[in-house]
Design a protein around this motif. Structure first.
Motif, PDB file in Angstrom:
ATOM      1  N   ALA A  27      13.627  25.340  24.393  1.00 43.31           N
ATOM      2  CA  ALA A  27      13.475  24.540  23.175  1.00 43.31           C
ATOM      3  C   ALA A  27      14.554  23.465  23.095  1.00 43.31           C
ATOM      4  CB  ALA A  27      13.524  25.445  21.944  1.00 43.31           C
ATOM      5  N   GLN A  28      15.774  23.820  23.475  1.00 43.74           N
ATOM      6  CA  GLN A  28      16.855  22.831  23.489  1.00 43.74           C
ATOM      7  C   GLN A  28      16.556  21.700  24.464  1.00 43.74           C
ATOM      8  OE1 GLN A  28      20.316  25.337  24.369  1.00 43.74           O
ATOM      9  NE2 GLN A  28      21.083  24.972  22.304  1.00 43.74           N
ATOM     10  N   ALA A  29      15.843  22.024  25.543  1.00 43.44           N
ATOM     11  CA  ALA A  29      15.531  21.024  26.573  1.00 43.44           C
ATOM     12  C   ALA A  29      14.273  20.232  26.250  1.00 43.44           C
ATOM     13  CB  ALA A  29      15.395  21.702  27.933  1.00 43.44           C
ATOM     14  N   GLY A  30      13.644  20.512  25.120  1.00 47.32           N
ATOM     15  CA  GLY A  30      12.493  19.724  24.699  1.00 47.32           C
ATOM     16  C   GLY A  30      11.166  20.442  24.642  1.00 47.32           C
ATOM     17  N   ALA A  31      11.123  21.734  24.988  1.00 50.06           N
ATOM     18  CA  ALA A  31       9.865  22.474  24.890  1.00 50.06           C
ATOM     19  C   ALA A  31       9.446  22.601  23.427  1.00 50.06           C
ATOM     20  CB  ALA A  31      10.018  23.868  25.509  1.00 50.06           C
ATOM     21  N   PRO A  32       8.152  22.564  23.144  1.00 53.39           N
ATOM     22  CA  PRO A  32       7.680  22.607  21.753  1.00 53.39           C
ATOM     23  C   PRO A  32       7.638  24.030  21.200  1.00 53.39           C
ATOM     24  CG  PRO A  32       5.814  22.443  23.217  1.00 53.39           C
ATOM     25  CD  PRO A  32       7.038  22.392  24.102  1.00 53.39           C
ATOM     26  N   PHE A  33       8.784  24.729  21.270  1.00 56.05           N
ATOM     27  CA  PHE A  33       8.849  26.125  20.859  1.00 56.05           C
ATOM     28  C   PHE A  33       9.699  26.268  19.598  1.00 56.05           C
ATOM     29  CE2 PHE A  33       8.823  27.201  25.678  1.00 56.05           C
ATOM     30  CZ  PHE A  33       7.466  26.933  25.735  1.00 56.05           C
ATOM     31  N   ARG A  34       9.294  27.215  18.746  1.00 53.54           N
ATOM     32  CA  ARG A  34      10.106  27.586  17.589  1.00 53.54           C
ATOM     33  C   ARG A  34      10.370  29.079  17.684  1.00 53.54           C
ATOM     34  NH1 ARG A  34       9.310  28.182  11.355  1.00 53.54           N
ATOM     35  NH2 ARG A  34       7.138  28.637  11.864  1.00 53.54           N
TER      36      ARG A  34
END
Length: 311
Positions: A27-34
């Motif tokens: 997520a920090q690297a840009g993945a659309p995860f919460r």
């Protein structure tokens, strides 16, 4: 995309921390995860005696939510507690395989079995628990000697560390191979596989080394496999000679540099074909001079043909 970890009392600490860290870094690297954490009680003590404070089990699940179930130390005891039974009831009420996804870390598959979510599925778990899973999920196809298994909307993994491998596979599945590779490198993870394990994605393969120049070269290739960049140009960017880079690449990665690029180009072409492009357009988009070149290289790196690829 919600990544919801369900915690229960006495869950194995690394079953949570390892995969959750993978998802967090992605997520920090840009993945659309919460990343979200919930459980049947406000405080859950893990296997190390650490108290985790969590949200209540949600009354509804958003579409595409991926629910993680974690392992424990004493499955017959821990999965019969009121807290575990509350999770099972919640799963049966809220989880819809048509709208949601499930990831079971280690013996978390047993919890899913109790909820009836493995019926008709291929699945796995820790090697010491295979027979127990077969007893608890008689309608499932339980596979041995697998690091992880994906069957439709359900993912299951083997032992504790296998959960990290599964989490990386999930990152690759929903955010792309290059980003999964970036997370694996940041965590300095050695990707464990044997011949009996699922085929490793080309994006993650040949990364079981720690040589910085080779990793940088692989990053350059993976960033744009279709790019027409020469070995000399790659060598210049990683500050070694072309001959030394070729030797390092084969010694450290176990594959030639050009073969590595070809493997990524074939995978890119496979993805483009899966998106509906013709073989000719996919070949061009993946950096091949022609569809004929794609077919020739495909034979060396993938099953089937570009027109009829096999998983």
């Amino acid at each position: 995309m919600d990544m919801l970890f369900i915690l229960h009392p006495q869950h194995t600490a690394f079953d949570f921390a390892g995969p959750a860290e993978v998802i967090h870094m992605a997520a920090q690297a840009g993945a659309p995860f919460r990343l979200r954490v919930a459980g049947p009680q406000a405080e859950c003590v893990n296997s190390l005696g650490v108290i985790n404070r969590v949200d209540a089990l949600p009354e509804t699940l958003a579409d595409d939510t991926l629910v993680f179930l974690l392992g424990t130390e004493d499955e017959p005891r821990d999965y019969a507690t009121p807290a575990a039974l509350a999770i099972i009831d919640w799963l049966q009420a809220q989880f819809d395989p048509a709208r949601h996804r499930l990831a079971c870390i280690c013996s978390g598959a047993l919890l899913a079995a109790r909820a009836g979510l493995l019926d008709g599925r291929r699945c796995t778990t820790h090697h010491a628990l295979i027979e127990m899973l077969r007893d608890w999920a008689p309608r499932a196809q339980v596979l041995e000697n697998r690091m992880f298994v994906e069957d439709g909307s359900v993912f299951t993994s083997a032992g504790i560390a296998g959960g990290v491998d599964l989490a990386l596979a999930i990152v690759e599945r929903f955010a792309g191979g290059p980003l999964a590779t970036q997370v694996a490198r940041r965590m300095v993870i050695y990707l464990r596989r044997t011949g009996a394990d699922p085929q490793l994605s080309p994006w993650l393969a040949h990364r079981n080394h720690l040589h910085p120049a080779v990793h940088k070269a692989q990053d350059l290739i993976a960033r744009d496999p279709a790019a027409d960049i020469s070995v000399s140009e790659i060598a210049a960017q990683v500050h070694v000679s072309p001959r030394h880079l070729s030797r390092l690449f084969r010694n450290e990665a176990g594959i030639g540099l050009l073969d590595y690029r070809h493997a990524l180009r074939v995978e890119l072409a496979r993805q483009l074909i899966g998106q509906g492009q013709s073989v000719e357009r996919a070949a061009e988009g993946a950096g091949f001079a022609s569809a004929r070149d794609l077919r020739r290289v495909w034979k060396q790196h993938a099953a089937g043909t570009p027109g009829r690829p096999l998983d």
